[in-house]
Design an enzyme around this catalytic site. Structure first.
Site, PDB file in Angstrom:
ATOM      1  N   SER A 242      -4.794  34.396  -4.418  1.00  0.00           N
ATOM      2  CA  SER A 242      -3.611  33.985  -5.165  1.00  0.00           C
ATOM      3  C   SER A 242      -2.390  34.812  -4.739  1.00  0.00           C
ATOM      4  O   SER A 242      -2.044  34.818  -3.562  1.00  0.00           O
ATOM      5  CB  SER A 242      -3.912  34.108  -6.659  1.00  0.00           C
ATOM      6  OG  SER A 242      -2.994  33.429  -7.446  1.00  0.00           O
ATOM      7  N   ASP A 471      -6.737  23.013  -6.866  1.00  0.00           N
ATOM      8  CA  ASP A 471      -6.456  24.334  -7.430  1.00  0.00           C
ATOM      9  C   ASP A 471      -5.270  24.220  -8.373  1.00  0.00           C
ATOM     10  O   ASP A 471      -4.195  23.777  -7.979  1.00  0.00           O
ATOM     11  CB  ASP A 471      -6.140  25.322  -6.294  1.00  0.00           C
ATOM     12  CG  ASP A 471      -6.068  26.761  -6.762  1.00  0.00           C
ATOM     13  OD1 ASP A 471      -5.488  27.023  -7.830  1.00  0.00           O
ATOM     14  OD2 ASP A 471      -6.577  27.642  -6.032  1.00  0.00           O
ATOM     15  N   HIS A 499      -9.441  27.557  -9.522  1.00  0.00           N
ATOM     16  CA  HIS A 499      -8.566  28.463  -8.781  1.00  0.00           C
ATOM     17  C   HIS A 499      -9.358  29.312  -7.796  1.00  0.00           C
ATOM     18  O   HIS A 499     -10.223  30.083  -8.197  1.00  0.00           O
ATOM     19  CB  HIS A 499      -7.828  29.360  -9.777  1.00  0.00           C
ATOM     20  CG  HIS A 499      -6.794  30.246  -9.152  1.00  0.00           C
ATOM     21  ND1 HIS A 499      -5.989  29.840  -8.110  1.00  0.00           N
ATOM     22  CD2 HIS A 499      -6.436  31.533  -9.439  1.00  0.00           C
ATOM     23  CE1 HIS A 499      -5.172  30.835  -7.789  1.00  0.00           C
ATOM     24  NE2 HIS A 499      -5.429  31.864  -8.567  1.00  0.00           N
TER      25      HIS A 499
END
Length: 530
Positions: A242, A471, A499
């Site tokens: 991320s 996602d 995610h």
């Protein structure tokens, strides 16, 4: 990276008003390393190839020696490895003034279970999330093969958690911030949000001084290179999730010759402004909510949201959120429940299909008038424990980094209002509560000097970018864009929901990532899992 709902702000270079994802563990501080008399091993004093190219004025940071001591946590994770050790690294507060003030970055390290080939630096996301805490769950972050081959090193980026973390508001003030109503041109205009964050930012500066202005991702990436040298590695190996992909990208741009085996899971597109990023995330979270609804209606007898269509079920959730926004609702502990709390409570379990049961339970209780489970999910995002204490500084560290990384200076109130309309069309459930994040950064005391721009990291070794097709927090198009911008990159596509991909347990993804980290073998062009 969760969008930070209703409390107007912007999670990881990233959503403009969004709910921010943090580690679910409730953890405390890491002890300072002190001196080397404890008998624990030391690291540092690196020279030669490890520090080659470092400017003379930074040599003392690159060649420092650190001592590894036992980490202390208020609530350690069950089954946490007893071999985990922590150390402090000294870095310049301002890299343009290396002879001036300094700050510290705290690392945590698990020695390789086998013969170590070096360190694997790890960032779980954010910004504002603790990599030291994440190491308590290291067995879920990497496979046994990677765990055997590398010393796994997590860290709290500057200003975050144990790394001289900034402090701005007390627990009651943070509760009040999270209970604020959603931005509205009539009842809570952008000017009011700017004034609120001007006040909060002033408190941050009063408590943490110049550090507030030095928490941007570029400074954190420069710290990362000091850590690499202190650990004794000529090149860095890195696994970022991320926001961690953005931190890794900036590092690769600054130090391409130091890039070893880099894996980015859940890529962030560095060219996006905060409004574009928020709109992408709003669409993606809405899509994931509808996926949960379909799962509930088809797989669970007596599905909590009921309805014969997905639209009917999502409308029921929208009505629940709106009812909290319109009424004065109090939680069992006496706190006011805001629409932001409910939105965050719904968003958090959408990060993984494995946490869908938590959403089943929380909504079942909420429809019966008990919002406590949704509040607990919202609290976990911000690091609030059952006693009402905030155990980390994730909430405002997120703000500090985001406002340094993304410019909002030229965004007008009219443009924010137009974006709000787009958000509500793109995401009827979450969109009404995600706008006006740029107003937050317009009130923040310090901002970025540059606009978002592509990152190519020319000259770096190849980077493996992993993108998940559904996602919610880092939409697949972001990974595509990042892989396309990097001078040398290979995109691995994971056909799935939730995610990031490596920690999903999918053996195809794990085999591909491990193949690169352990053998330097990239998957073929166009590779898709499963």
């Amino acid at each position: 990276m969760i969008p930070r709902a209703a409390t107007p702000r912007s999670r990881a270079s990233l959503p403009a008003a969004g709910v921010l994802t943090a580690a679910a563990l409730v953890l405390g501080g890491c002890s300072a390393p002190g001196d080397a008399t404890s008998g624990e091993p030391t690291s540092g004093g690196a020279s030669g190839a490890v520090v080659a190219g470092a400017p003379e004025e930074l040599q003392r940071f690159y060649t420092q020696t650190v001592a590894w001591e036992e980490c202390t946590f208020e609530v350690p994770a069950e089954g946490a490895d007893d071999a985990l050790r922590c150390a402090e690294v000294e870095v310049p507060l301002d890299y343009d003034d290396p002879g001036g003030e300094t700050t510290t970055v705290v690392m945590s390290r698990l020695p390789a279970a086998g013969e170590a080939r070096g360190s694997l630096l790890f960032n779980p996301g954010g910004p504002g999330v603790s990599g030291v805490d994440a190491m308590l769950s290291a067995e879920y972050m990497v496979t046994d093969d990677v765990r055997a081959a590398y010393d796994l090193v997590g860290f709290d980026p500057r200003g975050v958690g144990r790394s001289a973390g900034i402090a701005c508001l007390d627990d009651e003030e943070l509760d009040a911030l999270r209970a604020a109503p959603a931005p509205d041109p009539a009842d809570r205009p952008a000017e009011e949000i700017r004034a609120e964050y001007e006040r909060i930012g002033a408190e941050c500066v009063r408590n943490a001084g110049e550090l507030v202005a030095e928490m941007g991702t570029e400074s954190a990436a420069r710290d990362l290179d000091v850590m690499r040298a202190v650990l004794g590695d000529e090149r860095a190996a890195y696994l970022g999730f991320s926001y961690g992909t953005h931190l890794g990208s900036v590092y690769a741009e600054l130090f391409p010759e130091r890039v070893g085996r880099f894996v980015f899971d859940g890529g962030v597109d560095p060219t996006l402004g905060s409004g574009e990023a928020t709109l992408d995330q709003a669409r993606a979270f809405e899509e994931n909510l509808r996926h949960w609804v379909r799962h509930c209606q088809t797989e669970i007898r007596g599905c909590v949201v009921g309805g014969t269509t997905v639209d009917e079920a999502t409308e029921r959730i929208q009505e629940l959120i709106a009812s909290v926004a319109d009424e004065d609702v109090t939680a069992p502990d006496g706190r006011r429940v805001s629409a932001a709390n409910v939105v965050e409570g719904v968003l958090a379990p959408l990060y993984s299909t494995r946490t869908y049961p938590a959403l089943d339970d929380a909504l079942a209780r909420a429809f019966d008038g008990d919002l406590s489970a949704l509040m607990r999910l919202s609290d976990s995002i911000h690091g609030r424990d059952p006693e009402g204490r905030y155990t980390n500084n994730t909430t405002l560290a997120f703000t500090a980094v985001t406002c340094l990384d993304r410019s909002a200076e030229d965004v007008t109130d009219a443009q924010m209002a137009a974006l709000q309309e787009e958000l509500e069309q793109a995401s009827p459930t979450f969109g009404p509560y995600l706008g006006y994040g740029d107003a937050m950064c317009q009130g923040w005391p310090v901002g970025p000097e540059e606009e978002p721009r592509p990152i190519d990291a020319a000259g770096a070794d190849p980077v493996l970018v992993v993108g998940t097709t559904h996602d919610p927090a880092t939409p697949y198009a972001w990974s595509e864009a990042l892989a396309g911008q990097l001078d040398a990159a290979r995109l691995l596509t994971y056909e799935g929901w939730g995610h990031t991909a490596y920690t999903s347990g999918d053996p195809c993804v794990q085999e591909a990532v491990d193949g690169y980290l352990l053998e330097g073998e990239l998957p073929p062009e166009g590779a898709t899992c499963p």
